[in-house]
Design an enzyme around this catalytic site. Structure first.
Site, PDB file in Angstrom:
ATOM      1  N   GLY A   1       3.274  -0.800   9.080  1.00  0.00           N
ATOM      2  CA  GLY A   1       2.901  -1.223   7.737  1.00  0.00           C
ATOM      3  C   GLY A   1       1.548  -1.903   7.718  1.00  0.00           C
ATOM      4  N   ARG A   2       1.545  -3.204   7.977  1.00  0.00           N
ATOM      5  CA  ARG A   2       0.292  -3.954   7.846  1.00  0.00           C
ATOM      6  C   ARG A   2      -0.843  -3.395   8.715  1.00  0.00           C
ATOM      7  NH1 ARG A   2       3.438  -9.509   8.409  1.00  0.00           N
ATOM      8  NH2 ARG A   2       4.577  -8.074   9.777  1.00  0.00           N
TER       9      ARG A   2
ATOM     10  N   GLN B   1       8.717   8.274  -1.450  1.00  0.00           N
ATOM     11  CA  GLN B   1       9.873   7.375  -1.390  1.00  0.00           C
ATOM     12  C   GLN B   1      10.434   7.133  -2.798  1.00  0.00           C
ATOM     13  OE1 GLN B   1       9.903   3.116  -0.768  1.00  0.00           O
ATOM     14  NE2 GLN B   1      11.089   3.393   1.105  1.00  0.00           N
TER      15      GLN B   1
ATOM     16  N   TYR C   1      16.993  -3.589  -2.741  1.00  0.00           N
ATOM     17  CA  TYR C   1      16.868  -2.894  -4.029  1.00  0.00           C
ATOM     18  C   TYR C   1      18.204  -2.220  -4.388  1.00  0.00           C
ATOM     19  CZ  TYR C   1      12.113  -4.326  -3.453  1.00  0.00           C
ATOM     20  OH  TYR C   1      11.001  -5.122  -3.279  1.00  0.00           O
TER      21      TYR C   1
ATOM     22  N   ARG D   1      15.857   5.183   4.275  1.00  0.00           N
ATOM     23  CA  ARG D   1      15.406   3.931   4.905  1.00  0.00           C
ATOM     24  C   ARG D   1      16.441   2.847   4.646  1.00  0.00           C
ATOM     25  NH1 ARG D   1      10.453  -0.379   4.521  1.00  0.00           N
ATOM     26  NH2 ARG D   1       9.569   0.506   6.393  1.00  0.00           N
TER      27      ARG D   1
HETATM   28  C1  PHB Z   1       7.418  -5.139  -2.636  1.00  0.00           C
HETATM   29  O1  PHB Z   1       6.849  -4.608  -3.589  1.00  0.00           O
HETATM   30  O2  PHB Z   1       7.263  -6.321  -2.336  1.00  0.00           O
HETATM   31  C2  PHB Z   1       8.328  -4.310  -1.837  1.00  0.00           C
HETATM   32  C3  PHB Z   1       8.647  -3.040  -2.268  1.00  0.00           C
HETATM   33  C4  PHB Z   1       9.502  -2.268  -1.521  1.00  0.00           C
HETATM   34  C5  PHB Z   1      10.013  -2.777  -0.354  1.00  0.00           C
HETATM   35  C6  PHB Z   1       9.696  -4.033   0.071  1.00  0.00           C
HETATM   36  C7  PHB Z   1       8.838  -4.806  -0.675  1.00  0.00           C
HETATM   37  O3  PHB Z   1      10.858  -2.064   0.361  1.00  0.00           O
END
Ligand code: PHB
Length: 374
Positions: free
Chosen positions: A329-330, A107, A191, A238
Site C-alpha cells: 500500500g503505502r 474492488q 465495511y 479481501r
Molecule cells: C479508507 O478510505 O480509509 C479506507 C477504505 C477502504 C479500506 C480501508 C480504508 O479498506
C-alpha cells in the site's frame, strides 16, 4: 558458496498464472482510497488514469475501493461503478493501464454503517446488519465539515438484502464494461460485508446472523452473484480476520475465517487476499500466524498477504511458501516504480500521509521514479 550477484528479493520476480493472466511478478498494488474522483458524480478521471498507469509494472493492480451504489459511499470523493459516467471514466483508467502493459481488477465496495446521512441519497441513515454504532469511528463528509462522528445505523430488513447482493452483481457487470481484468470483493476492514461476518457488528437473529454459517451467508450470496458475471478465477476477495479498523471485532477469527476460506476454496476464486493485521499495519505482536495457518489449511489456492510488508519479508515468506503474492500500500503510493526499485535493491521514496486522501497531483502522480530522481 553464496552467489553475490543474486537479487536478495528474487522470489518476488517469478511470474504467476492467475486465470487468463500471467502476472510478471509477485508485487501487487493494494487497493488504496485516494479520494480524487471528479465531482459531481464520483467519476474517475484522466489524473486517476495517469496514476494507475504509472504503477503498471506491478504484477497486478487492485483499484481503490469503489462503491457499487450511492448508499455504499462512506467518504467524499471516492469513485463509484454504478453510473454510465463512472464506467466511461474507469474505461480511461483500464485503457491507460493496459497500454502501459499492466493488469487491473476493480474492488467492489459497500461501506454499510461507515457513512453519514450527509453522504446518503435523501440524507437517510446508513445501513448495517444491526443498529450498532461504530464507537469512535469517523468519516470524511466534505471539505467544509471534515471528519465527523458516525451515527447509529439502520438495521437492514432481511428482504432488502438480496437487493444489495444485486448491486454487487451489477457492479461486477459494470466493471466488465469498463474493461477491467477482474473484480475483488471487499470483505475487509469493517465495511458492510465484514459487518455481517464479524460477531461484534452482527447481532441478527434471522438467517443472516448468529452462527458462522449465517454470518457468512451475505458473503456467499455476493460471491455467487459475481460468479454469474465473471469466471471464478477472475474474482478475488479481501478479508481482514483480526483487523479492528472501523470498530470491528470478531469473537473467534479462526473459526469464522477458516469457514470463509472453505467457501472461497469451494467457489474456486482466483486468489484470497488477507490483511494480516489491522488496516495500515499494526504489527507489535507480529502477523496472526495461527489465523493464517487455519486459513491455509482450508484454502489451497493463491494466497496474497498484505500489511506493512518490506521487500525482504515478502520475498522470504514467498520463498518459504507462506504466501504467493504480496500487496503493498503505502510504498506503492510513494514509488510508482516499486518493482524496479525492489529489483535493483534501490532506496524508496517516503510517503507523505497528508496527501493520501483528496487533493490533486501532489502526493499522487507527482512521486518521482528512480530515473527521474537522478
Ligand atoms: C479508507 O478510505 O480509509 C479506507 C477504505 C477502504 C479500506 C480501508 C480504508 O479498506
Amino acid at each position: 558458496m553464496t552467489n553475490v550477484n543474486k537479487n536478495p528479493h528474487e522470489a518476488l520476480f517469478n511470474p504467476l498464472s492467475l486465470g487468463p493472466l500471467t502476472l510478471p511478478n509477485r508485487v501487487v498494488m493494494a487497493p488504496l482510497t485516494r479520494a480524487r474522483a471528479s465531482q459531481p458524480g464520483d467519476v474517475p478521471n484522466a489524473m486517476n488514469a495517469t496514476y494507475y498507469a504509472q504503477r503498471a509494472s506491478t504484477g497486478l493492480i487492485i483499484s481503490e475501493a469503489t462503491q457499487v451504489t450511492p448508499e455504499g459511499k462512506g467518504y467524499a470523493f471516492t469513485p463509484g461503478i454504478h453510473s454510465q459516467e463512472q464506467i466511461a471514466g474507469w474505461r480511461e483508467v483500464t485503457d491507460a493501464v493496459h497500454a502501459a502493459g499492466g493488469r487491473i481488477q476493480l474492488q467492489l465496495w459497500h461501506v454499510g454503517r461507515i457513512s453519514h446521512p450527509d453522504l446518503q441519497p435523501g440524507n437517510v441513515l446508513p445501513v448495517a446488519p444491526s443498529a450498532i454504532k461504530p464507537e469512535g469511528s469517523k468519516v470524511f463528509v466534505s471539505a467544509e465539515s471534515g471528519m465527523v462522528d458516525i451515527p447509529e445505523p439502520r438495521a437492514l430488513k432481511a428482504e432488502e438484502i438480496p437487493g444489495i447482493v444485486e448491486q454487487f452483481r451489477q457492479g461486477a457487470e459494470n466493471a466488465k464494461a469498463a474493461g477491467f481484468d477482474g473484480v475483488q470483493i471487499h470483505a475487509a476492514n469493517g465495511y458492510l460485508i465484514d459487518q455481517f461476518q464479524k460477531s461484534g457488528s452482527n447481532h441478527r437473529t434471522d438467517e443472516y446472523g448468529g452462527s458462522v454459517e449465517n454470518r457468512l451467508r451475505f458473503t456467499r450470496m455476493i460471491i455467487e452473484a459475481v460468479k454469474q458475471v465473471w469466471p471464478a478465477d477472475q474474482i478475488s476477495i479481501r478479508i481482514s480476520p483480526t483487523g479492528s479498523f472501523n470498530s470491528i471485532h470478531d469473537e473467534d477469527p479462526i473459526e469464522t475465517f477458516s469457514a470463509l476460506a472453505r467457501i472461497v476454496e469451494e467457489a474456486g476464486l482466483g486468489y484470497l487476499e488477507v490483511v494480516e493485521d489491522s488496516f495500515q499495519g499494526n504489527h507489535e505482536n507480529g502477523r496472526p500466524e495461527a489465523v493464517i495457518d487455519a486459513i491455509r489449511a482450508a484454502y489451497t489456492g493463491i494466497y496474497m498477504g498484505n500489511g506493512n510488508y518490506t521487500a525482504e519479508e515478502a520475498a522470504q515468506r514467498i520463498a518459504a511458501g507462506r504466501c504467493d503474492l504480496v500487496s503493498f500500500g503505502r510504498p506503492i503510493i510513494a514509488n510508482p516504480d516499486l518493482v524496479e526499485r525492489f529489483q535493483r535493491n534501490a532506496p524508496l521514496n517516503e510517503w507523505d500521509q497528508s496527501t493520501f486522501y483528496g487533493g490533486a497531483e501532489e502526493g499522487y502522480t507527482g512521486y518521482p521514479t528512480l530515473a527521474e530522481s537522478q
